[in-house]
Scaffold this motif. Structure first.
Motif, PDB file in Angstrom:
ATOM      1  N   ARG A  13       0.859  -1.192   0.000  1.00  0.00           N
ATOM      2  CA  ARG A  13       0.000   0.000   0.000  1.00  0.00           C
ATOM      3  C   ARG A  13       0.892   1.238   0.000  1.00  0.00           C
ATOM      4  O   ARG A  13       2.021   1.199   0.469  1.00  0.00           O
ATOM      5  CB  ARG A  13      -0.884   0.051   1.250  1.00  0.00           C
ATOM      6  CG  ARG A  13      -1.774  -1.130   1.459  1.00  0.00           C
ATOM      7  CD  ARG A  13      -2.928  -1.088   0.494  1.00  0.00           C
ATOM      8  NE  ARG A  13      -3.779  -2.262   0.714  1.00  0.00           N
ATOM      9  CZ  ARG A  13      -4.882  -2.456   0.100  1.00  0.00           C
ATOM     10  NH1 ARG A  13      -5.335  -1.589  -0.773  1.00  0.00           N
ATOM     11  NH2 ARG A  13      -5.599  -3.531   0.327  1.00  0.00           N
ATOM     12  N   SER A  14       0.361   2.347  -0.462  1.00  0.00           N
ATOM     13  CA  SER A  14       1.103   3.603  -0.397  1.00  0.00           C
ATOM     14  C   SER A  14       1.145   4.082   1.056  1.00  0.00           C
ATOM     15  O   SER A  14       0.308   3.681   1.876  1.00  0.00           O
ATOM     16  CB  SER A  14       0.437   4.673  -1.276  1.00  0.00           C
ATOM     17  OG  SER A  14      -0.798   5.074  -0.696  1.00  0.00           O
ATOM     18  N   ARG A  15       2.090   4.937   1.375  1.00  0.00           N
ATOM     19  CA  ARG A  15       2.152   5.503   2.728  1.00  0.00           C
ATOM     20  C   ARG A  15       0.863   6.229   3.056  1.00  0.00           C
ATOM     21  O   ARG A  15       0.373   6.165   4.183  1.00  0.00           O
ATOM     22  CB  ARG A  15       3.353   6.436   2.861  1.00  0.00           C
ATOM     23  CG  ARG A  15       4.666   5.694   2.853  1.00  0.00           C
ATOM     24  CD  ARG A  15       5.816   6.583   3.184  1.00  0.00           C
ATOM     25  NE  ARG A  15       5.831   7.762   2.323  1.00  0.00           N
ATOM     26  CZ  ARG A  15       6.918   8.386   1.934  1.00  0.00           C
ATOM     27  NH1 ARG A  15       8.099   7.968   2.329  1.00  0.00           N
ATOM     28  NH2 ARG A  15       6.844   9.443   1.157  1.00  0.00           N
ATOM     29  N   GLU A  16       0.288   6.912   2.067  1.00  0.00           N
ATOM     30  CA  GLU A  16      -0.953   7.647   2.296  1.00  0.00           C
ATOM     31  C   GLU A  16      -2.106   6.698   2.641  1.00  0.00           C
ATOM     32  O   GLU A  16      -2.907   6.994   3.525  1.00  0.00           O
ATOM     33  CB  GLU A  16      -1.317   8.495   1.066  1.00  0.00           C
ATOM     34  CG  GLU A  16      -0.357   9.638   0.799  1.00  0.00           C
ATOM     35  CD  GLU A  16       0.921   9.227   0.056  1.00  0.00           C
ATOM     36  OE1 GLU A  16       1.051   8.051  -0.393  1.00  0.00           O
ATOM     37  OE2 GLU A  16       1.816  10.076  -0.062  1.00  0.00           O
ATOM     38  N   GLN A  17      -2.190   5.572   1.943  1.00  0.00           N
ATOM     39  CA  GLN A  17      -3.239   4.590   2.239  1.00  0.00           C
ATOM     40  C   GLN A  17      -3.063   4.013   3.647  1.00  0.00           C
ATOM     41  O   GLN A  17      -4.039   3.856   4.388  1.00  0.00           O
ATOM     42  CB  GLN A  17      -3.221   3.454   1.215  1.00  0.00           C
ATOM     43  CG  GLN A  17      -3.713   3.854  -0.152  1.00  0.00           C
ATOM     44  CD  GLN A  17      -3.481   2.753  -1.169  1.00  0.00           C
ATOM     45  OE1 GLN A  17      -2.392   2.182  -1.265  1.00  0.00           O
ATOM     46  NE2 GLN A  17      -4.519   2.453  -1.947  1.00  0.00           N
ATOM     47  N   ALA A  19      -1.561   5.439   6.183  1.00  0.00           N
ATOM     48  CA  ALA A  19      -1.891   6.496   7.141  1.00  0.00           C
ATOM     49  C   ALA A  19      -3.407   6.600   7.320  1.00  0.00           C
ATOM     50  O   ALA A  19      -3.891   6.789   8.445  1.00  0.00           O
ATOM     51  CB  ALA A  19      -1.315   7.836   6.680  1.00  0.00           C
ATOM     52  N   GLU A  20      -4.163   6.434   6.253  1.00  0.00           N
ATOM     53  CA  GLU A  20      -5.623   6.493   6.344  1.00  0.00           C
ATOM     54  C   GLU A  20      -6.175   5.330   7.169  1.00  0.00           C
ATOM     55  O   GLU A  20      -7.083   5.518   7.980  1.00  0.00           O
ATOM     56  CB  GLU A  20      -6.253   6.517   4.951  1.00  0.00           C
ATOM     57  CG  GLU A  20      -7.744   6.749   4.960  1.00  0.00           C
ATOM     58  CD  GLU A  20      -8.167   8.050   5.622  1.00  0.00           C
ATOM     59  OE1 GLU A  20      -9.246   8.049   6.261  1.00  0.00           O
ATOM     60  OE2 GLU A  20      -7.443   9.053   5.527  1.00  0.00           O
ATOM     61  N   TYR A  21      -5.635   4.126   6.974  1.00  0.00           N
ATOM     62  CA  TYR A  21      -6.042   2.983   7.809  1.00  0.00           C
ATOM     63  C   TYR A  21      -5.769   3.275   9.282  1.00  0.00           C
ATOM     64  O   TYR A  21      -6.616   3.030  10.151  1.00  0.00           O
ATOM     65  CB  TYR A  21      -5.285   1.706   7.420  1.00  0.00           C
ATOM     66  CG  TYR A  21      -5.706   1.080   6.112  1.00  0.00           C
ATOM     67  CD1 TYR A  21      -7.041   0.803   5.832  1.00  0.00           C
ATOM     68  CD2 TYR A  21      -4.759   0.734   5.165  1.00  0.00           C
ATOM     69  CE1 TYR A  21      -7.411   0.205   4.631  1.00  0.00           C
ATOM     70  CE2 TYR A  21      -5.119   0.133   3.967  1.00  0.00           C
ATOM     71  CZ  TYR A  21      -6.440  -0.122   3.709  1.00  0.00           C
ATOM     72  OH  TYR A  21      -6.803  -0.704   2.523  1.00  0.00           O
ATOM     73  N   ARG A  23      -5.428   6.198  10.728  1.00  0.00           N
ATOM     74  CA  ARG A  23      -6.329   7.262  11.187  1.00  0.00           C
ATOM     75  C   ARG A  23      -7.710   6.707  11.534  1.00  0.00           C
ATOM     76  O   ARG A  23      -8.325   7.103  12.522  1.00  0.00           O
ATOM     77  CB  ARG A  23      -6.496   8.343  10.118  1.00  0.00           C
ATOM     78  CG  ARG A  23      -5.488   9.436  10.182  1.00  0.00           C
ATOM     79  CD  ARG A  23      -5.847  10.583   9.221  1.00  0.00           C
ATOM     80  NE  ARG A  23      -4.625  11.136   8.706  1.00  0.00           N
ATOM     81  CZ  ARG A  23      -3.973  10.737   7.618  1.00  0.00           C
ATOM     82  NH1 ARG A  23      -4.460   9.787   6.861  1.00  0.00           N
ATOM     83  NH2 ARG A  23      -2.854  11.294   7.261  1.00  0.00           N
TER      84      ARG A  23
END
Length: 94
Positions: A13-17, A19-21, A23
């Motif tokens: 997964r991307s770092r952004e994805q 981070a969303e998990y 969060r």
């Protein structure tokens, strides 16, 4: 004590994805809501108690062939099913 895996998934997964998990989990913890993990036909819902044990681990796994190893960071919430809790030391994440 034997371990029973209730849910497991692993994928790039991307770092952004990621981070969303994280969060989403943080928001559920803040609200006192249950956390539901789902992937495909698998799903598990966990009611996290007020004071679970929080484990953070950073590891380096070396390659047996002498090549580059693998680094990881793991975040784990742990609690007794009977509701007991455990106090730990101070943690700082920067």
């Amino acid at each position: 004590m034997p371990e029973e895996v209730l849910f497991k998934t692993e994928s790039a997964r991307s770092r952004e994805q990621i981070a969303e998990y994280l969060r989403t989990v943080a928001d559920k913890l803040d609200a006192g809501d249950a956390v539901t993990l789902s992937a495909g036909s698998e799903s598990v819902t966990l009611d996290v108690p007020e004071r679970p044990t929080f484990e953070v681990k950073a590891e380096r796994e070396t390659s047996s062939a002498g090549g580059p190893g693998e680094l990881s960071v793991e975040f784990e919430l742990e609690w007794d099913e009977d509701g007991g809790d455990d106090a730990g030391g101070d943690l700082s994440i920067e």
